[in-house]
Design an enzyme around this catalytic site. Structure first.
Site, PDB file in Angstrom:
ATOM      1  N   HIS A  64       0.817  -1.216   0.000  1.00  0.00           N
ATOM      2  CA  HIS A  64       0.000   0.000   0.000  1.00  0.00           C
ATOM      3  C   HIS A  64       0.846   1.260   0.000  1.00  0.00           C
ATOM      4  CE1 HIS A  64      -3.592  -2.334   0.708  1.00  0.00           C
ATOM      5  NE2 HIS A  64      -3.045  -2.895   1.761  1.00  0.00           N
ATOM      6  N   HIS A  90       5.678   6.984   6.156  1.00  0.00           N
ATOM      7  CA  HIS A  90       5.323   6.431   4.846  1.00  0.00           C
ATOM      8  C   HIS A  90       4.854   7.568   3.938  1.00  0.00           C
ATOM      9  CE1 HIS A  90       1.527   6.471   7.117  1.00  0.00           C
ATOM     10  NE2 HIS A  90       1.038   6.881   5.967  1.00  0.00           N
ATOM     11  N   HIS A  92       2.369   8.950   0.405  1.00  0.00           N
ATOM     12  CA  HIS A  92       1.229   8.835  -0.507  1.00  0.00           C
ATOM     13  C   HIS A  92       1.588   9.645  -1.747  1.00  0.00           C
ATOM     14  CE1 HIS A  92      -1.364   7.209   2.744  1.00  0.00           C
ATOM     15  NE2 HIS A  92      -0.609   7.984   3.514  1.00  0.00           N
ATOM     16  N   GLU A 102      -2.719  13.426   0.065  1.00  0.00           N
ATOM     17  CA  GLU A 102      -4.023  13.053   0.631  1.00  0.00           C
ATOM     18  C   GLU A 102      -4.781  14.300   1.053  1.00  0.00           C
ATOM     19  OE1 GLU A 102      -3.424   9.613   3.439  1.00  0.00           O
ATOM     20  OE2 GLU A 102      -4.412   8.771   1.656  1.00  0.00           O
ATOM     21  N   HIS A 115       3.858  11.075   5.849  1.00  0.00           N
ATOM     22  CA  HIS A 115       3.208  10.951   7.158  1.00  0.00           C
ATOM     23  C   HIS A 115       4.161  10.298   8.141  1.00  0.00           C
ATOM     24  CE1 HIS A 115      -1.008  10.885   5.124  1.00  0.00           C
ATOM     25  NE2 HIS A 115      -0.574  12.120   5.342  1.00  0.00           N
ATOM     26  N   THR A 196      -6.040   7.194   7.303  1.00  0.00           N
ATOM     27  CA  THR A 196      -6.530   7.405   5.939  1.00  0.00           C
ATOM     28  C   THR A 196      -6.612   6.087   5.168  1.00  0.00           C
ATOM     29  OG1 THR A 196      -4.337   7.800   4.997  1.00  0.00           O
ATOM     30  CG2 THR A 196      -5.502   9.712   5.898  1.00  0.00           C
ATOM     31  N   THR A 197      -6.330   5.000   5.838  1.00  0.00           N
ATOM     32  CA  THR A 197      -6.454   3.666   5.240  1.00  0.00           C
ATOM     33  C   THR A 197      -7.370   2.832   6.129  1.00  0.00           C
ATOM     34  OG1 THR A 197      -4.636   2.735   6.536  1.00  0.00           O
ATOM     35  CG2 THR A 197      -4.063   3.734   4.411  1.00  0.00           C
TER      36      THR A 197
HETATM   37  C1  SG5 Z   1      -0.043   3.106   5.804  1.00  0.00           C
HETATM   38  O1  SG5 Z   1      -0.997   3.993   6.356  1.00  0.00           O
HETATM   39  C2  SG5 Z   1       0.436   1.950   6.655  1.00  0.00           C
HETATM   40  C3  SG5 Z   1      -0.284   1.752   7.964  1.00  0.00           C
HETATM   41  C4  SG5 Z   1      -0.907   3.023   8.501  1.00  0.00           C
HETATM   42  C5  SG5 Z   1      -1.796   3.607   7.470  1.00  0.00           C
HETATM   43  O2  SG5 Z   1      -0.593   2.662   4.585  1.00  0.00           O
HETATM   44  O3  SG5 Z   1       0.451   0.714   5.954  1.00  0.00           O
HETATM   45  C6  SG5 Z   1      -0.719   0.046   5.647  1.00  0.00           C
HETATM   46  O4  SG5 Z   1      -1.828   0.459   5.862  1.00  0.00           O
HETATM   47  C7  SG5 Z   1      -0.539  -1.312   5.009  1.00  0.00           C
HETATM   48  C8  SG5 Z   1      -0.335  -2.405   6.013  1.00  0.00           C
HETATM   49  O5  SG5 Z   1       0.683   1.238   8.852  1.00  0.00           O
HETATM   50  C9  SG5 Z   1       0.554   0.000   9.336  1.00  0.00           C
HETATM   51  O6  SG5 Z   1      -0.406  -0.690   9.131  1.00  0.00           O
HETATM   52  C10 SG5 Z   1       1.724  -0.422  10.182  1.00  0.00           C
HETATM   53  C11 SG5 Z   1       1.328  -1.178  11.405  1.00  0.00           C
HETATM   54  O7  SG5 Z   1      -1.636   2.698   9.663  1.00  0.00           O
HETATM   55  C12 SG5 Z   1      -1.083   2.997  10.858  1.00  0.00           C
HETATM   56  O8  SG5 Z   1      -0.062   3.604  10.979  1.00  0.00           O
HETATM   57  C13 SG5 Z   1      -1.889   2.497  12.010  1.00  0.00           C
HETATM   58  C14 SG5 Z   1      -1.154   2.473  13.264  1.00  0.00           C
HETATM   59  C15 SG5 Z   1      -2.603   4.825   7.940  1.00  0.00           C
HETATM   60  O9  SG5 Z   1      -1.753   5.854   8.360  1.00  0.00           O
HETATM   61  S1  SG5 Z   1      -2.095   7.302   7.977  1.00  0.00           S
HETATM   62  O10 SG5 Z   1      -3.422   7.604   8.466  1.00  0.00           O
HETATM   63  O11 SG5 Z   1      -1.061   8.109   8.524  1.00  0.00           O
HETATM   64  N1  SG5 Z   1      -2.120   7.420   6.396  1.00  0.00           N
HETATM   65 ZN    ZN Z   2      -0.508   8.054   5.471  1.00  0.00          ZN
END
Ligand code: SG5
Ligand code: ZN
Length: 255
Positions: A64, A90, A92, A102, A115, A196-197
């Site tokens: 993702h 990470h 976007h 985003e 982020h 946001t996911t």
């Molecule tokens: C990223 O964004 C990360 C999430 C993160 C979300 O896409 O990766 C995924 O969703 C795919 C697995 O990180 C994880 O899942 C790592 C544990 O979610 C979190 O950080 C939840 C703790 C959403 O993050 S965001 O709202 O800043 N975009």
């Molecule tokens: Zn993010």
């Protein structure tokens, strides 16, 4: 499998992940004429962000996003009611035709967004904190295109060919993570929102910086073109559409 999700059909998130239907979702469009200047918003102070000479860091393509794991010695020590520990950062992004931030400012997307995810130090892990209303603080910054290569971003982008397939990871030398954020952290927007996911938990105290970061066009293209999410399909346009404000207030740290 029903909990597999993608960016092409964001409507289907709503039936599988009930929190995605909530009234405080992220991202949002930041309407600059409607934000409220709050001179009492505390300045953000970071600690431990300089990881130079520390152990190598793990960079992964999780299907993702491109994600860098961070040690909890990196902290936000001022800016919120509690201390927040870093967990990961990470990105976007879009593609050469579509800018992929985003958050938007007055309906304008930037080319990409970083982020840095932090969790409230009163919880024992980011996983535990992720579902709590005061669980997370994410620092977001817009990435634009500039004339020069960004040496700090190159520490990540120079190795992304090593994580071109989904669920791959690599190690990179540690560096000063502060340099991935804008020079000034003084001007920012603040609102309460969500991941946001999926699972879209409404657990994020959002900070979106006004000042932007720039990388070269070539560096942005590397992000867009190199990452493959299986099936030879590029990992691109990994941004969620802006969500309704539903009466939430957006604060600004600057007039
Ligand atoms: C990223 O964004 C990360 C999430 C993160 C979300 O896409 O990766 C995924 O969703 C795919 C697995 O990180 C994880 O899942 C790592 C544990 O979610 C979190 O950080 C939840 C703790 C959403 O993050 S965001 O709202 O800043 N975009
Ligand atoms: Zn993010």
């Amino acid at each position: 499998h029903s909990d597999h999700w993608g960016y092409q059909d964001q409507t289907s998130w709503l039936s599988t992940f009930t929190a995605c239907n909530g009234k405080s979702q992220s991202p949002i469009d930041i309407v600059t004429r409607e934000v409220t200047y709050d001179p009492r918003l505390p300045a953000i102070k970071l600690d431990g962000y300089d990881l130079s000479d520390g152990p190598e860091l793990t960079l992964q393509n999780n299907g993702h996003t491109l994600q860098l794991q961070l040690p909890n010695t990196m902290r936000i020590i001022q800016g919120f009611d509690e201390i927040y520990f870093a967990a990961q950062l990470h990105f976007h992004w879009g593609n050469t035709e579509v800018p992929g931030s985003e958050h938007t400012i007055d309906n304008i997307h930037f080319p990409a967004e970083i982020h840095v995810v932090h969790y409230n130090s009163k919880y024992s892990s980011v996983k535990e904190a992720a579902s709590k209303p005061d669980g997370l603080a994410v620092l977001g910054a817009f990435i634009g295109i500039g004339l020069h290569e960004n040496d700090n971003y190159e520490k990540i982008l120079s190795v992304i060919k090593d994580v071109s397939s989904e669920a791959s990871d690599t190690k990179i030398p540690s560096f000063n993570v502060r340099h991935l954020l804008p020079n000034s952290l003084d001007r920012f927007y603040r609102y309460t929102g969500s991941l946001t996911t999926p699972p879209c938990f409404q657990s994020v105290n959002w900070t979106v910086f006004n000042d932007t970061i720039t990388v070269s066009r070539k560096q942005l293209a590397a992000l867009e073109e190199t990452l493959k999410a299986g099936h030879n399909e590029s990992l691109s346009k990994n941004f969620r559409a802006p969500q309704q404000l539903n009466g939430r207030q957006v604060l600004a740290s600057f007039p």
